[in-house]
Design a protein around this motif. Sequence first.
Motif, PDB file in Angstrom:
ATOM      1  N   LEU A  27       0.825  -1.205   0.000  1.00  0.00           N
ATOM      2  CA  LEU A  27       0.000   0.000   0.000  1.00  0.00           C
ATOM      3  C   LEU A  27       0.861   1.258   0.000  1.00  0.00           C
ATOM      4  N   VAL A  28       1.885   1.261   0.847  1.00  0.00           N
ATOM      5  CA  VAL A  28       2.777   2.427   0.905  1.00  0.00           C
ATOM      6  C   VAL A  28       3.491   2.620  -0.428  1.00  0.00           C
ATOM      7  N   GLY A  29       3.977   1.520  -1.008  1.00  0.00           N
ATOM      8  CA  GLY A  29       4.658   1.610  -2.292  1.00  0.00           C
ATOM      9  C   GLY A  29       3.743   2.092  -3.403  1.00  0.00           C
ATOM     10  N   PHE A  30       2.516   1.557  -3.425  1.00  0.00           N
ATOM     11  CA  PHE A  30       1.553   1.956  -4.455  1.00  0.00           C
ATOM     12  C   PHE A  30       1.195   3.432  -4.333  1.00  0.00           C
ATOM     13  N   LEU A  31       0.915   3.865  -3.111  1.00  0.00           N
ATOM     14  CA  LEU A  31       0.555   5.267  -2.906  1.00  0.00           C
ATOM     15  C   LEU A  31       1.727   6.191  -3.235  1.00  0.00           C
ATOM     16  N   GLY A  32       2.932   5.764  -2.863  1.00  0.00           N
ATOM     17  CA  GLY A  32       4.102   6.577  -3.163  1.00  0.00           C
ATOM     18  C   GLY A  32       4.336   6.714  -4.654  1.00  0.00           C
ATOM     19  N   ALA A  33       4.283   5.583  -5.376  1.00  0.00           N
ATOM     20  CA  ALA A  33       4.489   5.615  -6.824  1.00  0.00           C
ATOM     21  C   ALA A  33       3.389   6.409  -7.517  1.00  0.00           C
ATOM     22  N   THR A  34       2.154   6.227  -7.047  1.00  0.00           N
ATOM     23  CA  THR A  34       1.037   6.981  -7.619  1.00  0.00           C
ATOM     24  C   THR A  34       1.228   8.475  -7.405  1.00  0.00           C
ATOM     25  N   GLY A  35       1.726   8.828  -6.217  1.00  0.00           N
ATOM     26  CA  GLY A  35       1.973  10.235  -5.927  1.00  0.00           C
ATOM     27  C   GLY A  35       3.046  10.831  -6.818  1.00  0.00           C
TER      28      GLY A  35
END
Length: 219
Positions: A27-35
């Motif tokens: 989740l953290v990785g996905f949100l970070g990459a999306t950001g």
Amino acid sequence: MNGNLDVTGTKPNKTRKTVLSLVFGGLVGFLGATGVIALVEAGSFGTPDASQVIALLVALIYLLTGLMAALGVAAPRMGAKFLNVEDEDELLEQKQVLAASGWGMVALGLMLALIALGGPGGVLDSHLALVGAVLLGAIGTWLSMRSVKLADELMRATMNEAAATAYYFVFVVIGGWAMVSYLGYVPVPSMLDLLTLFWALVLVSAFWAAGRRGMLKQR
């Protein structure tokens, strides 16, 4: 009989921790990459090309990995739930080495990000990016050396193995790419591509060495 009950009783906890770690990390990785992608599309980073975007994403991996380790040490009760340690006490024992390693990764991640954003199309002045990158590189190197000094025998051996593995990965991957590029078989890589590969291969080597020594098994 009691021994069997104790063993089976620990399995749900390990399973729960594994699921929690995977979900949290994903989740953290996905949100970070999306950001990062959203900021790129919004023009917040200027007009970066594909090489710069990839460099920013690799830098993000360093930042998130380092922050998770450093913040996990700062809040050991919470950190023990998603970091791969036996319990809170082990996290406290490894506090100094994990903090140094974590913040070192943050510094190196920021270093790569500054380099990427200081190139053509980036939002940073190249002189500012150079000074910041050199400073962060020095900080990251010092923290990495400190983590080696503070590490126990197993961790120090793993670090040495990771360094040796990184050398061979760099020699084969970057050296191989340079060879076939020079001979005209593939496009010439940009300097940023080579830097990004170096950062990525060092990280892969660390996980490779840790995995070979069984340090990635859920505890």
